[in-house]
Design a protein around this motif. Structure first.
Motif, short mmCIF file in Angstrom:
data_model
loop_
_atom_site.label_atom_id
_atom_site.label_comp_id
_atom_site.label_asym_id
_atom_site.label_seq_id
_atom_site.Cartn_x
_atom_site.Cartn_y
_atom_site.Cartn_z
N LYS A 48 0.88 -1.37 0.05
CA LYS A 48 0.01 0.22 -0.02
C LYS A 48 1.02 1.30 0.08
CE LYS A 48 -2.53 -0.97 3.75
NZ LYS A 48 -3.23 -0.70 4.76
N ILE A 49 0.28 2.39 -0.67
CA ILE A 49 1.24 3.49 -0.42
C ILE A 49 0.33 4.57 0.18
CG2 ILE A 49 2.25 5.28 -2.03
CD1 ILE A 49 3.59 2.83 -1.92
N ALA A 50 0.73 5.26 1.18
CA ALA A 50 -0.16 6.22 1.94
C ALA A 50 -0.53 7.44 0.79
CB ALA A 50 0.45 6.74 3.15
N GLY A 51 -1.89 7.78 0.74
CA GLY A 51 -2.32 8.96 0.13
C GLY A 51 -2.29 8.73 -1.46
N ILE A 52 -2.26 7.77 -1.80
CA ILE A 52 -2.51 7.23 -3.17
C ILE A 52 -3.72 6.35 -3.40
CG2 ILE A 52 -1.74 6.22 -5.40
CD1 ILE A 52 -0.20 8.63 -4.58
N LEU A 73 13.19 -1.35 6.57
CA LEU A 73 12.07 -0.83 6.90
C LEU A 73 11.47 0.05 5.78
CD1 LEU A 73 11.31 -0.90 10.72
CD2 LEU A 73 10.92 -2.71 9.30
N THR A 74 11.94 -0.19 4.65
CA THR A 74 11.50 0.86 3.39
C THR A 74 10.39 0.54 2.85
OG1 THR A 74 13.09 -0.80 2.16
CG2 THR A 74 14.23 0.79 2.93
N ILE A 75 9.78 -0.45 3.15
CA ILE A 75 8.40 -0.67 2.39
C ILE A 75 7.26 -1.39 3.59
CG2 ILE A 75 9.42 -1.32 0.08
CD1 ILE A 75 9.11 -4.18 0.85
N TYR A 76 6.16 -0.89 2.93
CA TYR A 76 4.81 -1.10 3.79
C TYR A 76 4.83 -2.41 4.53
CZ TYR A 76 0.09 -3.07 4.21
OH TYR A 76 -0.80 -3.83 4.38
N PRO A 77 5.08 -3.62 3.84
CA PRO A 77 4.67 -4.80 4.35
C PRO A 77 5.58 -5.04 5.60
CG PRO A 77 4.95 -5.24 2.11
CD PRO A 77 5.20 -3.82 2.54
N ARG A 78 6.98 -4.73 5.54
CA ARG A 78 7.91 -4.87 6.61
C ARG A 78 7.39 -4.15 7.96
NH1 ARG A 78 13.05 -4.03 2.50
NH2 ARG A 78 12.62 -6.04 1.22
N ARG A 79 7.02 -2.74 7.55
CA ARG A 79 6.76 -1.99 8.88
C ARG A 79 5.67 -2.46 9.35
NH1 ARG A 79 7.99 1.88 4.39
NH2 ARG A 79 5.72 2.17 4.14
N GLU A 80 4.63 -3.04 8.78
CA GLU A 80 3.34 -3.31 9.30
C GLU A 80 3.69 -4.70 10.08
OE1 GLU A 80 -1.13 -2.99 8.00
OE2 GLU A 80 -0.04 -4.88 7.13
N ARG A 81 4.63 -5.49 9.62
CA ARG A 81 4.89 -6.84 10.31
C ARG A 81 5.70 -6.41 11.67
NH1 ARG A 81 6.48 -10.18 4.58
NH2 ARG A 81 4.69 -9.68 3.81
N ILE A 82 6.34 -5.43 11.63
CA ILE A 82 7.09 -5.11 12.91
C ILE A 82 6.17 -4.54 13.92
CG2 ILE A 82 8.71 -3.30 13.85
CD1 ILE A 82 10.19 -5.72 12.85
N GLU A 83 5.09 -3.64 13.52
CA GLU A 83 4.32 -3.00 14.29
C GLU A 83 3.21 -4.31 14.98
OE1 GLU A 83 4.31 -0.04 15.58
OE2 GLU A 83 6.35 0.01 14.77
N GLY A 84 2.92 -5.10 13.78
CA GLY A 84 2.05 -6.30 14.08
C GLY A 84 2.66 -7.19 15.34
N PHE A 85 3.91 -7.17 15.17
CA PHE A 85 4.47 -7.91 16.02
C PHE A 85 4.49 -7.58 17.39
CE2 PHE A 85 8.53 -8.79 18.42
CZ PHE A 85 8.54 -10.16 18.72
#
Length: 335
Positions: free
Chosen positions: A150-154, A189-201
């Motif tokens: 996902k891309i925020a704002g698009i 953490l340059t892309i959405y899936p990785r950031r969300e996986r860290i936060e989800g963890f």
């Protein structure tokens, strides 16, 4: 030698030129099997090849779409791309495939070149850095679907997996197995899936009554992962359970484990977020978070085809659930 025309095919088959045109465009709804067989036989006998350039000028479509993948070495990207190609093959639309390797300039070049070729639409696994270009696609209502990210704002149709729920499943399983020191390792953490996986963890550990240890939550380049793991496990402060953020991370974890004689499934529980080929046959068998990549690819193809055909409905994000498949690598066995 004169070029064989549609009129020649119609004459040889003993039917109208419009019926041949319907056949070539895949409109078979009201066409008998006998008629289809006669047209096909005439095409084969005459060696007829449709004039795609003329057809594209008439229809204002090229019957071409582009896929711009971020990194084809990832199993999920490969499976999704195969599904997209399969979907459009059934529609008699050809696919041009490009791989950006998450390079901003390469991605921009591919997108612009594909549009210059007048492809009918694009499926993009976005590198996330070409925001102005993505926004231009949105503003022009150009047929485009984002896959995996996902891309925020698009605001374009987007197909992703539910990363947070997947991590909740993994953390719940590991805590139920008695683990209190859980770790996660991902690429940067340059892309959405990785950031969300860290936060989800982090959310899942707290939700299930555990403690988040900062030194056990790490993200680094693939080439530095073995060193990062050595730091994580230094001085006996390592975890008893580890979640690999994707398939490439898993391979680096295995290098580290072999180097330090750490036994997966005995000394360390392991869960991998990705579809690992032959996971059930590894030793020990591998617990994975399985993404429905092929189904996601089919959805991306369908969404793009609806836009190309002018039947596009409301723009939205389509989130697919992941399935955790528990095997030996995450169930520690006493000797």
């Amino acid at each position: 030698m004169n070029r064989v025309t549609m009129a020649d095919v119609a004459k040889a088959a003993g039917i109208s030129k419009s019926t041949v045109s319907q056949f070539l465009n895949g409109r078979y709804e009201y066409m008998s099997r006998e008629t289809k067989d006669r047209i096909k036989a005439a095409i084969d006998e005459l060696g007829y090849h449709p004039n795609y350039i003329a057809r594209s000028l008439k229809q204002k479509r090229t019957s071409l779409i582009g896929i711009v993948a971020a990194n084809i070495v990832h199993t999920v990207s490969t499976e999704m791309s195969r599904a997209i190609e399969d979907y459009f093959h059934e529609k008699d639309i050809q696919v041009i495939f490009c791989n950006s390797y998450d390079d901003q300039e390469k991605e921009k070049k591919y997108i612009n070149n594909l549009r210059a070729r007048q492809v009918d639409g694009l499926v993009i696994f976005p590198a996330e850095k070409n925001t102005e270009l993505y926004k231009r696609l949105e503003d022009e209502s150009y047929p485009v679907v984002f896959a995996d990210r996902k891309i925020a704002g698009i605001q374009v149709n987007t197909v992703v997996v539910d990363n947070r729920d997947a991590l909740d499943q993994a953390v719940h399983h590991l805590i139920a197995e008695g683990h209190s020191k859980l770790a996660i390792l991902t690429p940067p953490l340059t892309i959405y899936p990785r950031r969300e996986r860290i936060e989800g963890f982090k959310e899942a550990v707290r939700k299930h009554g555990g403690k988040v240890y900062d030194h056990l939550v790490r993200s680094t380049e693939i080439r530095a992962m073995v060193t990062e793991l050595e730091s994580m496990f230094a001085e006996g402060n390592g975890p008893t359970a580890l979640i690999a953020g994707n398939d490439l991370t898993y391979f680096e974890i295995m290098k580290f484990a072999r180097k330090h004689q750490i036994r997966i499934g005995k000394d360390l529980a392991l869960v991998v977020f990705d579809n690992i080929e032959l996971a059930a046959f590894s030793e020990p068998s591998l617990t994975i978070i399985n993404q429905p990549a092929y189904e996601m690819g089919l959805m991306a193809g369908e969404l793009l085809y609806e836009q190309i055909s002018g039947r596009s409905a409301k723009i939205g994000t389509y989130v697919f659930p992941a399935e955790m498949i528990v095997r030996g690598s995450s169930v520690l066995k006493e000797e």
